[in-house]
Design a protein around this motif. Structure first.
Motif, PDB file in Angstrom:
ATOM      1  N   GLN A  96       0.910  -1.363  -0.091  1.00 30.11           N
ATOM      2  CA  GLN A  96       0.240   0.054   0.027  1.00 30.11           C
ATOM      3  C   GLN A  96       0.808   1.396   0.039  1.00 30.11           C
ATOM      4  O   GLN A  96       0.660   2.139  -0.552  1.00 30.11           O
ATOM      5  N   ASN A 100       0.886   3.288  -3.495  1.00 30.20           N
ATOM      6  CA  ASN A 100      -0.056   4.740  -3.156  1.00 30.20           C
ATOM      7  C   ASN A 100       0.867   5.897  -3.090  1.00 30.20           C
ATOM      8  O   ASN A 100       0.275   6.913  -3.570  1.00 30.20           O
ATOM      9  N   ASN A 128      -6.593   0.311  -7.093  1.00 26.35           N
ATOM     10  CA  ASN A 128      -7.830   0.079  -6.187  1.00 26.35           C
ATOM     11  C   ASN A 128      -8.700  -1.023  -6.295  1.00 26.35           C
ATOM     12  O   ASN A 128      -8.904  -1.927  -5.187  1.00 26.35           O
ATOM     13  N   ASN A 132      -8.853  -4.054  -3.632  1.00 25.74           N
ATOM     14  CA  ASN A 132     -10.338  -4.429  -3.093  1.00 25.74           C
ATOM     15  C   ASN A 132     -10.641  -5.866  -3.440  1.00 25.74           C
ATOM     16  O   ASN A 132     -11.232  -6.451  -2.772  1.00 25.74           O
ATOM     17  N   ASN A 189     -13.778   5.668  -3.892  1.00 24.11           N
ATOM     18  CA  ASN A 189     -13.738   4.710  -2.739  1.00 24.11           C
ATOM     19  C   ASN A 189     -15.198   4.258  -2.747  1.00 24.11           C
ATOM     20  O   ASN A 189     -15.462   3.058  -2.317  1.00 24.11           O
ATOM     21  N   SER A 232     -12.412   3.575   6.404  1.00 27.37           N
ATOM     22  CA  SER A 232     -10.939   3.578   6.631  1.00 27.37           C
ATOM     23  C   SER A 232     -10.009   3.833   5.332  1.00 27.37           C
ATOM     24  O   SER A 232      -8.929   4.753   5.510  1.00 27.37           O
ATOM     25  N   ARG A 233     -10.552   3.639   4.111  1.00 24.46           N
ATOM     26  CA  ARG A 233      -9.675   4.056   2.886  1.00 24.46           C
ATOM     27  C   ARG A 233      -9.976   5.359   2.675  1.00 24.46           C
ATOM     28  O   ARG A 233      -8.790   5.966   2.358  1.00 24.46           O
ATOM     29  N   THR A 280      -1.568   4.480   7.003  1.00 23.14           N
ATOM     30  CA  THR A 280      -2.042   3.168   6.321  1.00 23.14           C
ATOM     31  C   THR A 280      -2.254   2.262   7.460  1.00 23.14           C
ATOM     32  O   THR A 280      -3.401   1.601   7.774  1.00 23.14           O
ATOM     33  N   CYS A 284      -5.974   1.531   9.306  1.00 17.14           N
ATOM     34  CA  CYS A 284      -6.621   0.069   9.091  1.00 17.14           C
ATOM     35  C   CYS A 284      -6.764  -0.362  10.420  1.00 17.14           C
ATOM     36  O   CYS A 284      -7.870  -1.542  10.762  1.00 17.14           O
TER      37      CYS A 284
END
Length: 322
Positions: A96, A100, A128, A132, A189, A232-233, A280, A284
């Motif tokens: 990530q 990212n 993404n 996902n 998202n 969260s994202r 991150t 999470c």
């Protein structure tokens, strides 16, 4: 000679108390460690062997408790918790930060033209979609057609949202325009995650009792899981997309970036990376990975089966995905 470690260490659960935010943060700092993506296949397979053997009561000679936990976290970083399959490398949570920071940094640098917005939003939403799907909850298979439909729907919706916001941003100040990528990512998202996990919303995700006994599949549990992941994202992206614009807006007025404008992208990527290293794992950790809900909130038919087979059970548990 080293003494064998006990066989009652519960490596099916994280090492730290997951009922507290601090415990979950420690867990995710380990799981999202970018160094995990540099591990060889041999290291991953060795970790899987150690974990599987230990679960069957077989202890590798000379293995220490710390080495067991290290193997468990290497295993968790690379293998899906429900299916046990090795996850695609860029879809792992340990990828990530490096992925990212690169994509987000470029989105925030090249946001002024429609082709640039289209390209980087497409790259971001494609990434993404991989994440996902890789971190979905449950073990039900998904066909190539279902996956393709979900990908096209999610990516098209997300890119269209970004382009629409970019057009609106042309009427505001340059500083506000820098926040368009964040608004686009937040909106996307909300589109991408539910669409890539639409099978869970339709057929449900596995719910279990506290000991892991499977009780059935619940779409309502999937709704809760996906909502938590979306929140969260969005928050995960917030620091990296909210702080650098102010810094870059100031730096671009300085002589250094006027003399070396090509440094804008590397600086932006670096700033985003610093934010993501902390954002991150901390985001999470906002919700427990092993989420739960009251039996009374499940579908009526599933409630009836649970009450018949497990009278007195008040809560069920499920993997919310990441």
């Amino acid at each position: 000679m080293a003494q064998d470690i006990p066989l009652d260490i519960n490596i099916r659960e994280p090492r730290w108390d997951q009922s507290t935010f601090i415990g979950r943060a420690k867990h995710f700092f380990t799981v999202t460690d970018p160094r995990n993506i540099l591990l060889s296949n041999a290291s991953l397979e060795n970790a899987r062997k150690i974990v599987h053997d230990y679960r069957q009561g077989i202890v590798t000679p000379g293995l220490t408790e710390d080495e067991l936990w290290r193997a468990k976290y290497i295993y968790d970083s690379a293998f899906h918790p429900d299916t046990g399959e090795k996850m695609f490398v860029i879809g792992r949570m340990s990828a990530q930060v490096p992925m990212n920071m690169t994509i987000t940094g470029c989105m925030m640098t090249f946001y002024r033209t429609t082709p640039a917005v289209f390209f980087w939003q497409w790259v971001n939403q494609s990434f993404n979609a991989i994440v996902n799907y890789t971190n979905r909850s449950g073990d039900a298979p998904i066909t190539v057609r279902q996956l393709g439909t979900a990908y096209v729907s999610a990516t098209t919706g997300a890119v269209a949202t970004a382009l629409g916001l970019n057009l609106l941003a042309k009427r505001v100040s340059p500083l506000v325009g820098r926040f368009v990528p964040f608004a686009a990512v937040a909106s996307a998202n909300c589109i991408n995650i539910p669409l890539m996990r639409q099978r869970e919303l339709k057929f449900g995700i596995p719910v279990t009792d506290e000991d892991g006994k499977r009780l059935g599949d619940s779409p309502r549990a999937a709704q809760q899981a996906i909502t938590q992941v979306v929140i969260s994202r969005i928050l995960m992206a917030s620091p990296g997309m909210a702080i650098p614009p102010f810094i870059m807006n100031t730096l671009e007025k300085k002589a250094f970036l006027k003399r070396f404008p090509w440094m804008s992208a590397p600086i932006q990527v670096g700033l985003v990376g610093i934010c993501l290293v902390f954002a991150t794992p901390l985001c999470c950790a906002l919700f427990p990975q092993k989420s739960s809900m009251a039996v009374s909130r499940l579908e009526p038919d599933l409630q009836a089966r649970i009450k018949a087979n497990c009278p007195g059970l008040e809560r069920v548990y499920f993997n919310k995905g990441l």
